[in-house]
Design an enzyme around this catalytic site. Structure first.
Site, PDB file in Angstrom:
ATOM      1  N   LYS A   1       1.038  -1.161  -0.030  1.00 32.89           N
ATOM      2  CA  LYS A   1       0.075  -0.038   0.116  1.00 32.89           C
ATOM      3  C   LYS A   1       0.605   1.309   0.017  1.00 32.89           C
ATOM      4  O   LYS A   1       0.666   2.123  -0.645  1.00 32.89           O
ATOM      5  CB  LYS A   1      -0.961   0.111   1.347  1.00 32.89           C
ATOM      6  CG  LYS A   1      -1.979  -1.316   1.332  1.00 32.89           C
ATOM      7  CD  LYS A   1      -2.885  -1.165   2.367  1.00 32.89           C
ATOM      8  CE  LYS A   1      -2.035  -1.203   3.657  1.00 32.89           C
ATOM      9  NZ  LYS A   1      -1.549  -2.276   4.138  1.00 32.89           N
TER      10      LYS A   1
ATOM     11  N   ARG B   1     -10.078   0.233   8.779  1.00 30.49           N
ATOM     12  CA  ARG B   1      -9.605  -0.844   8.993  1.00 30.49           C
ATOM     13  C   ARG B   1     -10.454  -1.740   9.535  1.00 30.49           C
ATOM     14  O   ARG B   1      -9.957  -2.983  10.163  1.00 30.49           O
ATOM     15  CB  ARG B   1      -8.287  -0.596   9.546  1.00 30.49           C
ATOM     16  CG  ARG B   1      -6.829  -0.830   8.969  1.00 30.49           C
ATOM     17  CD  ARG B   1      -6.022  -1.009  10.104  1.00 30.49           C
ATOM     18  NE  ARG B   1      -4.706  -1.401   9.869  1.00 30.49           N
ATOM     19  CZ  ARG B   1      -3.885  -0.852   9.260  1.00 30.49           C
ATOM     20  NH1 ARG B   1      -3.885   0.298   8.438  1.00 30.49           N
ATOM     21  NH2 ARG B   1      -2.492  -1.237   9.068  1.00 30.49           N
TER      22      ARG B   1
ATOM     23  N   ARG C   1      11.921  -5.192   4.850  1.00 32.07           N
ATOM     24  CA  ARG C   1      11.485  -3.746   4.680  1.00 32.07           C
ATOM     25  C   ARG C   1      12.578  -2.693   5.440  1.00 32.07           C
ATOM     26  O   ARG C   1      12.780  -3.175   6.529  1.00 32.07           O
ATOM     27  CB  ARG C   1      10.249  -3.405   4.987  1.00 32.07           C
ATOM     28  CG  ARG C   1      10.055  -2.062   5.053  1.00 32.07           C
ATOM     29  CD  ARG C   1       8.459  -1.659   4.948  1.00 32.07           C
ATOM     30  NE  ARG C   1       7.650  -2.034   6.209  1.00 32.07           N
ATOM     31  CZ  ARG C   1       6.363  -1.956   6.260  1.00 32.07           C
ATOM     32  NH1 ARG C   1       5.545  -1.461   5.316  1.00 32.07           N
ATOM     33  NH2 ARG C   1       5.809  -2.244   7.548  1.00 32.07           N
TER      34      ARG C   1
ATOM     35  N   ARG D   1      11.184  -0.654  10.717  1.00 30.98           N
ATOM     36  CA  ARG D   1      10.270  -0.194  11.675  1.00 30.98           C
ATOM     37  C   ARG D   1       9.941  -1.344  12.728  1.00 30.98           C
ATOM     38  O   ARG D   1      10.114  -2.481  12.689  1.00 30.98           O
ATOM     39  CB  ARG D   1       8.816  -0.459  10.899  1.00 30.98           C
ATOM     40  CG  ARG D   1       8.251   0.909  10.639  1.00 30.98           C
ATOM     41  CD  ARG D   1       7.139   0.832   9.446  1.00 30.98           C
ATOM     42  NE  ARG D   1       5.908   0.174  10.025  1.00 30.98           N
ATOM     43  CZ  ARG D   1       4.967   0.073   9.089  1.00 30.98           C
ATOM     44  NH1 ARG D   1       4.647   0.731   8.085  1.00 30.98           N
ATOM     45  NH2 ARG D   1       3.728  -0.509   9.591  1.00 30.98           N
TER      46      ARG D   1
ATOM     47  N   ARG E   1      -0.046  -8.984  13.526  1.00 34.03           N
ATOM     48  CA  ARG E   1      -0.698  -7.909  12.428  1.00 34.03           C
ATOM     49  C   ARG E   1      -1.617  -8.361  11.618  1.00 34.03           C
ATOM     50  O   ARG E   1      -2.508  -8.231  11.060  1.00 34.03           O
ATOM     51  CB  ARG E   1       0.435  -6.921  11.968  1.00 34.03           C
ATOM     52  CG  ARG E   1       0.978  -5.758  13.089  1.00 34.03           C
ATOM     53  CD  ARG E   1       1.963  -5.253  12.552  1.00 34.03           C
ATOM     54  NE  ARG E   1       2.191  -4.616  11.123  1.00 34.03           N
ATOM     55  CZ  ARG E   1       3.102  -4.213  10.467  1.00 34.03           C
ATOM     56  NH1 ARG E   1       4.306  -4.856  10.699  1.00 34.03           N
ATOM     57  NH2 ARG E   1       2.944  -3.697   9.237  1.00 34.03           N
TER      58      ARG E   1
HETATM   59  P1  AP5 Z   1       4.830  -1.639   1.851  1.00 36.12           P
HETATM   60  O1  AP5 Z   1       4.485  -0.633   0.907  1.00 36.12           O
HETATM   61  O2  AP5 Z   1       5.642  -0.899   2.935  1.00 36.12           O
HETATM   62  O3  AP5 Z   1       3.489  -2.261   2.287  1.00 36.12           O
HETATM   63  P2  AP5 Z   1       2.097  -1.696   3.344  1.00 36.12           P
HETATM   64  O4  AP5 Z   1       1.090  -2.375   2.632  1.00 36.12           O
HETATM   65  O5  AP5 Z   1       2.374  -0.098   3.055  1.00 36.12           O
HETATM   66  O6  AP5 Z   1       2.493  -2.476   4.467  1.00 36.12           O
HETATM   67  P3  AP5 Z   1       2.440  -1.687   5.863  1.00 36.12           P
HETATM   68  O7  AP5 Z   1       3.047  -2.830   7.128  1.00 36.12           O
HETATM   69  O8  AP5 Z   1       2.924  -0.382   6.050  1.00 36.12           O
HETATM   70  O9  AP5 Z   1       0.957  -2.098   6.342  1.00 36.12           O
HETATM   71  P4  AP5 Z   1       0.358  -1.806   7.697  1.00 36.12           P
HETATM   72  O10 AP5 Z   1      -1.041  -1.638   7.127  1.00 36.12           O
HETATM   73  O11 AP5 Z   1       0.717  -2.928   8.360  1.00 36.12           O
HETATM   74  O12 AP5 Z   1       0.922  -0.431   8.324  1.00 36.12           O
HETATM   75  P5  AP5 Z   1       0.220   0.928   8.716  1.00 36.12           P
HETATM   76  O13 AP5 Z   1       1.441   1.696   8.809  1.00 36.12           O
HETATM   77  O14 AP5 Z   1      -0.936   1.204   7.834  1.00 36.12           O
HETATM   78  O15 AP5 Z   1       5.629  -2.877   1.361  1.00 36.12           O
HETATM   79  C1  AP5 Z   1       6.187  -3.780   2.044  1.00 36.12           C
HETATM   80  C2  AP5 Z   1       7.642  -4.454   1.743  1.00 36.12           C
HETATM   81  O16 AP5 Z   1       7.350  -4.977   0.496  1.00 36.12           O
HETATM   82  C3  AP5 Z   1       8.562  -3.187   1.423  1.00 36.12           C
HETATM   83  O17 AP5 Z   1       9.631  -3.502   1.637  1.00 36.12           O
HETATM   84  C4  AP5 Z   1       8.421  -2.985  -0.268  1.00 36.12           C
HETATM   85  O18 AP5 Z   1       9.733  -2.467  -0.816  1.00 36.12           O
HETATM   86  C5  AP5 Z   1       8.017  -4.522  -0.481  1.00 36.12           C
HETATM   87  N1  AP5 Z   1       7.231  -4.497  -1.787  1.00 36.12           N
HETATM   88  C6  AP5 Z   1       6.029  -3.635  -2.036  1.00 36.12           C
HETATM   89  N2  AP5 Z   1       5.582  -3.951  -3.147  1.00 36.12           N
HETATM   90  C7  AP5 Z   1       6.017  -5.198  -3.480  1.00 36.12           C
HETATM   91  C8  AP5 Z   1       5.959  -6.133  -4.701  1.00 36.12           C
HETATM   92  N3  AP5 Z   1       5.164  -5.720  -5.634  1.00 36.12           N
HETATM   93  N4  AP5 Z   1       6.998  -6.546  -4.971  1.00 36.12           N
HETATM   94  C9  AP5 Z   1       8.193  -6.949  -4.270  1.00 36.12           C
HETATM   95  N5  AP5 Z   1       8.321  -6.248  -3.024  1.00 36.12           N
HETATM   96  C10 AP5 Z   1       7.426  -5.386  -2.824  1.00 36.12           C
HETATM   97  O19 AP5 Z   1      -0.026   0.678  10.217  1.00 36.12           O
HETATM   98  C11 AP5 Z   1       0.701   0.533  11.205  1.00 36.12           C
HETATM   99  C12 AP5 Z   1      -0.129   0.451  12.532  1.00 36.12           C
HETATM  100  O20 AP5 Z   1      -0.613   1.629  12.723  1.00 36.12           O
HETATM  101  C13 AP5 Z   1      -1.495  -0.707  12.853  1.00 36.12           C
HETATM  102  O21 AP5 Z   1      -0.521  -1.600  12.983  1.00 36.12           O
HETATM  103  C14 AP5 Z   1      -2.210  -0.057  13.767  1.00 36.12           C
HETATM  104  O22 AP5 Z   1      -1.464   0.094  15.009  1.00 36.12           O
HETATM  105  C15 AP5 Z   1      -2.171   1.443  13.528  1.00 36.12           C
HETATM  106  N6  AP5 Z   1      -3.157   2.057  12.319  1.00 36.12           N
HETATM  107  C16 AP5 Z   1      -2.776   2.692  11.051  1.00 36.12           C
HETATM  108  N7  AP5 Z   1      -4.168   2.803  10.679  1.00 36.12           N
HETATM  109  C17 AP5 Z   1      -5.110   2.300  11.589  1.00 36.12           C
HETATM  110  C18 AP5 Z   1      -6.409   2.269  11.433  1.00 36.12           C
HETATM  111  N8  AP5 Z   1      -7.347   2.675  10.212  1.00 36.12           N
HETATM  112  N9  AP5 Z   1      -7.059   1.756  12.451  1.00 36.12           N
HETATM  113  C19 AP5 Z   1      -6.637   1.491  13.700  1.00 36.12           C
HETATM  114  N10 AP5 Z   1      -5.131   1.318  13.654  1.00 36.12           N
HETATM  115  C20 AP5 Z   1      -4.603   1.768  12.620  1.00 36.12           C
END
Ligand code: AP5
Ligand code: ZN
Length: 216
Positions: free
Chosen positions: A13, A88, A127, A160, A171
């Site tokens: 994402k 979410r 990552r 991270r 997660r």
């Molecule tokens: P990346 O693009 O970083 O993946 P992502 O989907 O953004 O993963 P996140 O871990 O950031 O998502 P998340 O939903 O857990 O975290 P968030 O910050 O929202 O890609 C991952 C890796 O793969 C990278 O190294 C990249 O280079 C590689 N890659 C990507 N695409 C690829 C491809 N096509 N091929 C090969 N490699 C690839 O949330 C974190 C925390 O915040 C949550 O746990 C929660 O505590 C809180 N939070 C955030 N939003 C909410 C909400 N709405 N409600 C409640 N809590 C929330």
């Protein structure tokens, strides 16, 4: 244009958000990034969110809704937005629908990036992110030019805290229990655009752009 990016942790994402936002001239808004920034600055919001994030649990709905509404009130959202990581939970989605209806807006599409769980653990453990600008890298699939240094801003690359393997597994469980039901919710609303997230990064991007264009 009002877009949502949905998908499990590590689906890509954040990797897609900046490019998709630039393509459609709408700001990418990541709730995870907003919380990480608040934690870094030690604000009251950061203090409240930190313990949930460290454990790989979701931050409470009320807190999340508040920050999303506040962010969407900014002038750069006049042409729309791309939400990454929100909603979410079903209560977040229902509350957000109500909020949009009150503003006389509707979602354009919900982009669902699908990836097998085994690949996700590998992606998250490899990552690295830029401490300063948040740019996303991977030790194998998206390497930086100069080791440990961000290509975009020269910031230091770090891991991270919630990418530790046990936290990643939690997660993924939290995603399956609380977020995956949104797929059905948005499919029934006729908004779901599912993309194969196991393809190379550029192919995922093309699939998203093509799919969104077909809907506008
Ligand atoms: P990346 O693009 O970083 O993946 P992502 O989907 O953004 O993963 P996140 O871990 O950031 O998502 P998340 O939903 O857990 O975290 P968030 O910050 O929202 O890609 C991952 C890796 O793969 C990278 O190294 C990249 O280079 C590689 N890659 C990507 N695409 C690829 C491809 N096509 N091929 C090969 N490699 C690839 O949330 C974190 C925390 O915040 C949550 O746990 C929660 O505590 C809180 N939070 C955030 N939003 C909410 C909400 N709405 N409600 C409640 N809590 C929330
Ligand atoms: Zn950077």
């Amino acid at each position: 244009m009002q877009l949502i990016l949905l998908g499990p942790p590590g689906a890509g994402k954040g990797t897609q958000a900046a490019r998709i936002g630039a393509e459609f001239k709408i700001p990418p808004i990541s709730t995870g990034d907003i919380f990480r920034e608040a934690i870094k600055k030690k604000t009251p919001l950061g203090e409240q969110a930190e313990r949930y994030m460290k454990a790989g649990e979701l931050v409470p709905d009320e807190l999340v809704l508040g920050i999303v509404k506040e962010r969407l009130a900014a002038p750069d959202t006049a042409q729309g937005f791309l939400l990454d990581g929100f909603p979410r939970t079903l209560p977040q989605a229902v509350a957000f629908d109500r909020y949009l209806a009150e503003k006389g807006q509707a979602l354009t599409a919900v982009i669902n990036i699908e990836v097998d769980p085994e690949i996700l653990v590998e992606r998250l453990s490899g990552r690295r992110i830029c401490r300063d600008c948040g740019a996303v890298y991977h030790v194998v699939t998206k390497k930086e030019r100069q080791p440990g240094v961000c290509d975009l801003c020269q910031g230091q690359l770090i891991q991270r805290e919630d990418d530790a393997e046990a936290t990643v597994r939690n997660r993924l469980t939290v995603y399956a229990q609380q977020t995956a039901p949104l797929i059905k919710y948005y499919r029934e609303a006729g908004l779901l655009l599912t993309v194969d997230g196991a393809q190379p990064i550029d192919d995922v991007y093309q699939a998203i752009v093509t799919g969104v264009r077909q809907r506008v």
